[in-house]
Design a protein around this motif. Sequence first.
Motif, PDB file in Angstrom:
ATOM      1  N   GLY A 160     -21.488  -0.222   9.492  1.00  0.00           N
ATOM      2  CA  GLY A 160     -20.572   0.853   9.104  1.00  0.00           C
ATOM      3  C   GLY A 160     -19.551   0.491   8.052  1.00  0.00           C
ATOM      4  N   LEU A 161     -19.857  -0.457   7.181  1.00  0.00           N
ATOM      5  CA  LEU A 161     -18.895  -0.869   6.152  1.00  0.00           C
ATOM      6  C   LEU A 161     -19.297  -0.434   4.748  1.00  0.00           C
ATOM      7  CD1 LEU A 161     -17.957  -4.522   7.223  1.00  0.00           C
ATOM      8  CD2 LEU A 161     -16.530  -2.478   7.377  1.00  0.00           C
ATOM      9  N   GLN A 162     -20.236   0.517   4.638  1.00  0.00           N
ATOM     10  CA  GLN A 162     -20.731   0.893   3.310  1.00  0.00           C
ATOM     11  C   GLN A 162     -19.632   1.453   2.413  1.00  0.00           C
ATOM     12  OE1 GLN A 162     -21.830   1.999   6.216  1.00  0.00           O
ATOM     13  NE2 GLN A 162     -22.064   4.237   6.264  1.00  0.00           N
ATOM     14  N   ASP A 163     -18.640   2.107   3.000  1.00  0.00           N
ATOM     15  CA  ASP A 163     -17.552   2.657   2.187  1.00  0.00           C
ATOM     16  C   ASP A 163     -16.634   1.569   1.644  1.00  0.00           C
ATOM     17  OD1 ASP A 163     -16.689   2.156   4.840  1.00  0.00           O
ATOM     18  OD2 ASP A 163     -14.909   3.407   4.514  1.00  0.00           O
ATOM     19  N   ALA A 164     -16.720   0.357   2.207  1.00  0.00           N
ATOM     20  CA  ALA A 164     -15.844  -0.744   1.802  1.00  0.00           C
ATOM     21  C   ALA A 164     -16.610  -1.851   1.093  1.00  0.00           C
ATOM     22  CB  ALA A 164     -15.131  -1.317   3.022  1.00  0.00           C
ATOM     23  N   ARG A 165     -17.826  -1.581   0.636  1.00  0.00           N
ATOM     24  CA  ARG A 165     -18.671  -2.648   0.112  1.00  0.00           C
ATOM     25  C   ARG A 165     -18.060  -3.335  -1.108  1.00  0.00           C
ATOM     26  NH1 ARG A 165     -20.484   2.205  -1.429  1.00  0.00           N
ATOM     27  NH2 ARG A 165     -21.135   2.567  -3.585  1.00  0.00           N
ATOM     28  N   LYS A 166     -17.228  -2.619  -1.892  1.00  0.00           N
ATOM     29  CA  LYS A 166     -16.623  -3.204  -3.086  1.00  0.00           C
ATOM     30  C   LYS A 166     -15.207  -3.724  -2.828  1.00  0.00           C
ATOM     31  CE  LYS A 166     -19.263  -0.303  -6.289  1.00  0.00           C
ATOM     32  NZ  LYS A 166     -19.193   0.692  -7.399  1.00  0.00           N
ATOM     33  N   ASN A 167     -14.720  -3.556  -1.610  1.00  0.00           N
ATOM     34  CA  ASN A 167     -13.379  -4.012  -1.274  1.00  0.00           C
ATOM     35  C   ASN A 167     -13.357  -5.519  -1.013  1.00  0.00           C
ATOM     36  OD1 ASN A 167     -12.936  -1.296  -1.302  1.00  0.00           O
ATOM     37  ND2 ASN A 167     -12.175  -1.144   0.791  1.00  0.00           N
ATOM     38  N   LEU A 168     -12.231  -6.144  -1.331  1.00  0.00           N
ATOM     39  CA  LEU A 168     -12.053  -7.540  -0.957  1.00  0.00           C
ATOM     40  C   LEU A 168     -11.930  -7.639   0.561  1.00  0.00           C
ATOM     41  CD1 LEU A 168      -9.480  -8.831  -3.596  1.00  0.00           C
ATOM     42  CD2 LEU A 168     -11.969  -9.105  -3.620  1.00  0.00           C
ATOM     43  N   ALA A 169     -12.512  -8.690   1.116  1.00  0.00           N
ATOM     44  CA  ALA A 169     -12.422  -8.884   2.566  1.00  0.00           C
ATOM     45  C   ALA A 169     -10.966  -8.994   3.017  1.00  0.00           C
ATOM     46  CB  ALA A 169     -13.200 -10.129   2.971  1.00  0.00           C
ATOM     47  N   ALA A 170     -10.110  -9.547   2.162  1.00  0.00           N
ATOM     48  CA  ALA A 170      -8.696  -9.701   2.507  1.00  0.00           C
ATOM     49  C   ALA A 170      -8.010  -8.356   2.731  1.00  0.00           C
ATOM     50  CB  ALA A 170      -7.966 -10.480   1.421  1.00  0.00           C
ATOM     51  N   ASP A 171      -8.551  -7.299   2.140  1.00  0.00           N
ATOM     52  CA  ASP A 171      -7.925  -5.985   2.248  1.00  0.00           C
ATOM     53  C   ASP A 171      -8.402  -5.194   3.465  1.00  0.00           C
ATOM     54  OD1 ASP A 171      -6.531  -6.498  -0.087  1.00  0.00           O
ATOM     55  OD2 ASP A 171      -8.067  -5.580  -1.363  1.00  0.00           O
ATOM     56  N   LEU A 172      -9.354  -5.726   4.211  1.00  0.00           N
ATOM     57  CA  LEU A 172      -9.846  -5.032   5.397  1.00  0.00           C
ATOM     58  C   LEU A 172      -8.877  -5.199   6.560  1.00  0.00           C
ATOM     59  CD1 LEU A 172     -13.608  -6.149   5.416  1.00  0.00           C
ATOM     60  CD2 LEU A 172     -12.652  -4.047   4.434  1.00  0.00           C
ATOM     61  N   SER A 173      -8.894  -4.247   7.477  1.00  0.00           N
ATOM     62  CA  SER A 173      -8.147  -4.410   8.715  1.00  0.00           C
ATOM     63  C   SER A 173      -8.753  -5.560   9.509  1.00  0.00           C
ATOM     64  CB  SER A 173      -8.192  -3.129   9.548  1.00  0.00           C
ATOM     65  OG  SER A 173      -9.514  -2.901  10.036  1.00  0.00           O
ATOM     66  N   TYR A 174      -7.997  -6.048  10.481  1.00  0.00           N
ATOM     67  CA  TYR A 174      -8.497  -7.173  11.276  1.00  0.00           C
ATOM     68  C   TYR A 174      -9.817  -6.813  11.957  1.00  0.00           C
ATOM     69  CZ  TYR A 174      -8.888 -10.761  14.835  1.00  0.00           C
ATOM     70  OH  TYR A 174      -9.357 -11.775  15.629  1.00  0.00           O
ATOM     71  N   GLY A 175      -9.875  -5.625  12.522  1.00  0.00           N
ATOM     72  CA  GLY A 175     -11.094  -5.206  13.204  1.00  0.00           C
ATOM     73  C   GLY A 175     -12.287  -5.147  12.274  1.00  0.00           C
ATOM     74  N   ARG A 176     -12.079  -4.664  11.050  1.00  0.00           N
ATOM     75  CA  ARG A 176     -13.185  -4.568  10.097  1.00  0.00           C
ATOM     76  C   ARG A 176     -13.585  -5.943   9.562  1.00  0.00           C
ATOM     77  NH1 ARG A 176     -13.373   0.352   6.078  1.00  0.00           N
ATOM     78  NH2 ARG A 176     -15.325   0.863   7.114  1.00  0.00           N
ATOM     79  N   LYS A 177     -12.653  -6.878   9.519  1.00  0.00           N
ATOM     80  CA  LYS A 177     -13.031  -8.257   9.179  1.00  0.00           C
ATOM     81  C   LYS A 177     -13.999  -8.803  10.222  1.00  0.00           C
ATOM     82  CE  LYS A 177      -8.991  -9.999   6.605  1.00  0.00           C
ATOM     83  NZ  LYS A 177      -7.991  -8.944   6.733  1.00  0.00           N
ATOM     84  N   ARG A 178     -13.726  -8.526  11.510  1.00  0.00           N
ATOM     85  CA  ARG A 178     -14.630  -9.001  12.561  1.00  0.00           C
ATOM     86  C   ARG A 178     -15.991  -8.320  12.448  1.00  0.00           C
ATOM     87  NH1 ARG A 178     -12.238 -12.515  16.184  1.00  0.00           N
ATOM     88  NH2 ARG A 178     -14.423 -13.155  16.304  1.00  0.00           N
ATOM     89  N   VAL A 179     -16.004  -7.054  12.057  1.00  0.00           N
ATOM     90  CA  VAL A 179     -17.259  -6.348  11.839  1.00  0.00           C
ATOM     91  C   VAL A 179     -18.027  -6.986  10.683  1.00  0.00           C
ATOM     92  CG1 VAL A 179     -18.263  -4.160  11.079  1.00  0.00           C
ATOM     93  CG2 VAL A 179     -16.475  -4.166  12.834  1.00  0.00           C
TER      94      VAL A 179
END
Length: 273
Positions: A160-179
């Motif tokens: 479920g991370l297709q909307d964030a595929r171009k985002n830096l991992a550092a900019d993800l929420s903690y939960g999405r980093k674990r995903v």
Amino acid sequence: MTVSLNDTAFGGGQSSPGASGGQDSRVVLSARGLRRDFGGFVAVNNVDLDVHHARVHALIGPNGAGKTTVFNLLTKFLQPTSGTITLLDHDITKTDPAKVARMGLVRSFQISAVFPHLTVLDNVRVALQRPGGLSTQFWLPMQALNRLNERAMELIEAVGLQDARKNLAADLSYGRKRVLEIATTLALDPKVLLLDEPMAGMGHEDVHIVSDIIREVAKDRAILMVEHNLKVVADLCDQVTVLQRGEILTSGDYLTVSQDERVRVAYMGTEHE
């Protein structure tokens, strides 16, 4: 992390619905008589464990019970003092961690392990380089990684991370980093996936999302997880093994384990303590 128990967590009432629902329940990872000494301290003693294909198996217990040590033994970050470990019918007791990972036993850690300054897509492409045959071919141009894009996007969409595929991992929420970390471990095509506190530090919404991902992932691989959130364990896990002072206290489905008075005492103590 402190374990919190309440009437809901250890109230019994319903057993876990399970992750698999299938017929294939072969043992893919097992330990017999597992022991680890640190000097005069016995951290793990006489642990027998069977992890089944297409099942979610939880390893729970109070702080200091030996859960992470068991993980480190199974993945060969630590060598057992005695006992045997078998993966897919192969004895891996003396096998080094890198070879064990290549055989299909992959783990995550308590702390998120992603590359913060790479995009989501590039994090997954890095993980795909070994199975894609590119991990040692440093002379190839960057464009060579493009062959990994299709599989990388499949994994990104699966979590479920297709909307964030171009985002830096550092900019993800903690939960999405674990995903994202789950996506990178899946890139190695594990047969057995070990998750060390996958819900630690997550809010309720992220816990729900990650639980659904784990349930889906477990349809075609075994999962062994250390988890302190007992509601997650109750809802998600087919089998629960309880450790106390490095030894197995009991094992069974959640309903059976939750009704064991020894488990309640191990977590909460007695009235006289």
